[in-house]
Design a protein around this motif. Structure first.
Motif, mmCIF file in Angstrom:
data_model
loop_
_atom_site.group_PDB
_atom_site.id
_atom_site.type_symbol
_atom_site.label_atom_id
_atom_site.label_comp_id
_atom_site.label_asym_id
_atom_site.label_seq_id
_atom_site.Cartn_x
_atom_site.Cartn_y
_atom_site.Cartn_z
ATOM 1 N N CYS A 27 -18.536 -24.691 55.970
ATOM 2 C CA CYS A 27 -19.610 -25.686 55.981
ATOM 3 C C CYS A 27 -19.301 -26.851 56.917
ATOM 4 C CB CYS A 27 -19.877 -26.184 54.567
ATOM 5 S SG CYS A 27 -18.553 -27.158 53.866
ATOM 6 N N ALA A 28 -18.159 -26.836 57.578
ATOM 7 C CA ALA A 28 -17.778 -27.939 58.462
ATOM 8 C C ALA A 28 -18.096 -27.645 59.918
ATOM 9 C CB ALA A 28 -16.293 -28.243 58.300
ATOM 10 N N HIS A 29 -19.127 -26.859 60.159
ATOM 11 C CA HIS A 29 -19.521 -26.616 61.545
ATOM 12 C C HIS A 29 -21.038 -26.702 61.679
ATOM 13 C CE1 HIS A 29 -20.206 -22.425 60.146
ATOM 14 N NE2 HIS A 29 -21.043 -22.351 61.142
ATOM 15 N N PHE A 38 -27.930 -27.715 64.598
ATOM 16 C CA PHE A 38 -28.106 -28.117 63.211
ATOM 17 C C PHE A 38 -26.752 -28.263 62.531
ATOM 18 C CE2 PHE A 38 -31.791 -25.737 64.524
ATOM 19 C CZ PHE A 38 -32.848 -26.509 64.063
ATOM 20 N N ASP A 39 -26.580 -29.344 61.791
ATOM 21 C CA ASP A 39 -25.378 -29.569 60.995
ATOM 22 C C ASP A 39 -25.535 -28.775 59.708
ATOM 23 O OD1 ASP A 39 -23.310 -30.490 59.438
ATOM 24 O OD2 ASP A 39 -23.763 -32.602 59.707
ATOM 25 N N SER A 40 -24.588 -27.894 59.416
ATOM 26 C CA SER A 40 -24.683 -27.092 58.202
ATOM 27 C C SER A 40 -23.790 -27.621 57.098
ATOM 28 C CB SER A 40 -24.300 -25.638 58.506
ATOM 29 O OG SER A 40 -22.963 -25.566 58.939
ATOM 30 N N GLY A 41 -23.164 -28.742 57.335
ATOM 31 C CA GLY A 41 -22.155 -29.214 56.402
ATOM 32 C C GLY A 41 -22.596 -30.293 55.441
ATOM 33 N N PRO A 42 -21.640 -30.752 54.637
ATOM 34 C CA PRO A 42 -21.925 -31.720 53.578
ATOM 35 C C PRO A 42 -22.223 -33.124 54.068
ATOM 36 C CG PRO A 42 -19.596 -31.221 53.657
ATOM 37 C CD PRO A 42 -20.275 -30.298 54.627
ATOM 38 N N SER A 43 -22.111 -33.395 55.375
ATOM 39 C CA SER A 43 -22.470 -34.731 55.847
ATOM 40 C C SER A 43 -23.939 -35.003 55.586
ATOM 41 C CB SER A 43 -22.156 -34.890 57.331
ATOM 42 O OG SER A 43 -22.928 -33.990 58.095
ATOM 43 N N GLY A 47 -23.258 -38.127 53.573
ATOM 44 C CA GLY A 47 -22.709 -38.892 54.687
ATOM 45 C C GLY A 47 -21.194 -38.840 54.742
ATOM 46 N N CYS A 48 -20.643 -39.356 55.821
ATOM 47 C CA CYS A 48 -19.186 -39.342 55.977
ATOM 48 C C CYS A 48 -18.641 -40.724 56.276
ATOM 49 C CB CYS A 48 -18.785 -38.358 57.077
ATOM 50 S SG CYS A 48 -18.941 -36.640 56.567
ATOM 51 N N ALA A 49 -19.445 -41.776 56.041
ATOM 52 C CA ALA A 49 -18.962 -43.129 56.239
ATOM 53 C C ALA A 49 -17.938 -43.466 55.156
ATOM 54 C CB ALA A 49 -20.125 -44.117 56.185
ATOM 55 N N ALA A 50 -17.083 -44.443 55.415
ATOM 56 C CA ALA A 50 -16.073 -44.829 54.427
ATOM 57 C C ALA A 50 -16.538 -46.061 53.656
ATOM 58 C CB ALA A 50 -14.753 -45.133 55.132
ATOM 59 N N PRO A 51 -16.305 -46.161 52.378
ATOM 60 C CA PRO A 51 -15.835 -45.082 51.505
ATOM 61 C C PRO A 51 -16.952 -44.069 51.274
ATOM 62 C CG PRO A 51 -16.371 -46.969 50.169
ATOM 63 C CD PRO A 51 -16.585 -47.379 51.611
ATOM 64 N N SER A 52 -16.574 -42.875 50.878
ATOM 65 C CA SER A 52 -17.562 -41.815 50.720
ATOM 66 C C SER A 52 -17.263 -40.956 49.503
ATOM 67 C CB SER A 52 -17.572 -40.933 51.972
ATOM 68 O OG SER A 52 -18.483 -39.874 51.831
ATOM 69 N N THR A 53 -18.328 -40.471 48.885
ATOM 70 C CA THR A 53 -18.178 -39.491 47.811
ATOM 71 C C THR A 53 -18.217 -38.079 48.371
ATOM 72 O OG1 THR A 53 -20.557 -39.472 47.424
ATOM 73 C CG2 THR A 53 -19.243 -40.998 46.085
ATOM 74 N N ASN A 54 -18.348 -37.962 49.678
ATOM 75 C CA ASN A 54 -18.418 -36.663 50.339
ATOM 76 C C ASN A 54 -17.070 -35.954 50.213
ATOM 77 O OD1 ASN A 54 -18.099 -34.728 52.543
ATOM 78 N ND2 ASN A 54 -20.082 -35.467 53.223
ATOM 79 N N PRO A 55 -17.047 -34.737 49.637
ATOM 80 C CA PRO A 55 -15.763 -34.048 49.462
ATOM 81 C C PRO A 55 -15.043 -33.744 50.770
ATOM 82 C CG PRO A 55 -17.601 -32.681 48.690
ATOM 83 C CD PRO A 55 -18.166 -33.997 49.102
ATOM 84 N N LEU A 56 -15.774 -33.435 51.833
ATOM 85 C CA LEU A 56 -15.136 -33.177 53.125
ATOM 86 C C LEU A 56 -14.440 -34.438 53.621
ATOM 87 C CD1 LEU A 56 -14.510 -31.441 55.597
ATOM 88 C CD2 LEU A 56 -16.766 -32.066 56.494
ATOM 89 N N ARG A 57 -15.100 -35.572 53.546
ATOM 90 C CA ARG A 57 -14.501 -36.840 53.982
ATOM 91 C C ARG A 57 -13.264 -37.157 53.151
ATOM 92 N NH1 ARG A 57 -15.294 -41.624 57.153
ATOM 93 N NH2 ARG A 57 -13.362 -42.704 56.761
ATOM 94 N N GLN A 58 -13.303 -36.900 51.848
ATOM 95 C CA GLN A 58 -12.160 -37.181 50.994
ATOM 96 C C GLN A 58 -10.958 -36.314 51.363
ATOM 97 O OE1 GLN A 58 -13.520 -37.005 46.939
ATOM 98 N NE2 GLN A 58 -14.661 -38.904 47.140
#
Length: 79
Positions: A27-29, A38-43, A47-58
């Motif tokens: 999902c990171a591509h 198209f972004d297929s990921g969890p952003s 979102g991926c701003a800090a701080p984030s609840t996004n698991p990929l960002r964490q």
């Protein structure tokens, strides 16, 4: 797979990640259709701003990676 492998390696485990798809990242591509990307990921999810609840960002924060983030300019929906 990549997230689990990255975290395992961070904690000193020897890791081998095998990818079944022809593009690594799950999902990171992104993908292209008709000249559009198209972004297929969890952003898209949180979102991926800090701080984030996004698991990929964490995961990226936990392993010390800081990619360049690109902000979305807005949302468009075509039906």
């Amino acid at each position: 797979g990549l997230s689990a492998g990255a975290l395992s390696a961070k904690y000193g485990h020897k890791v081998l990640v095998c990818e079944a798809h022809y593009i690594a990242g799950g999902c990171a591509h992104a993908f292209e259709r008709g000249g559009d990307t198209f972004d297929s990921g969890p952003s898209l999810w949180s979102g991926c701003a800090a701080p984030s609840t996004n698991p990929l960002r964490q995961v990226l924060d936990a392993v010390g990676e800081s990619p360049e983030w690109v902000q979305y300019g807005g949302w468009n929906m075509y039906t």
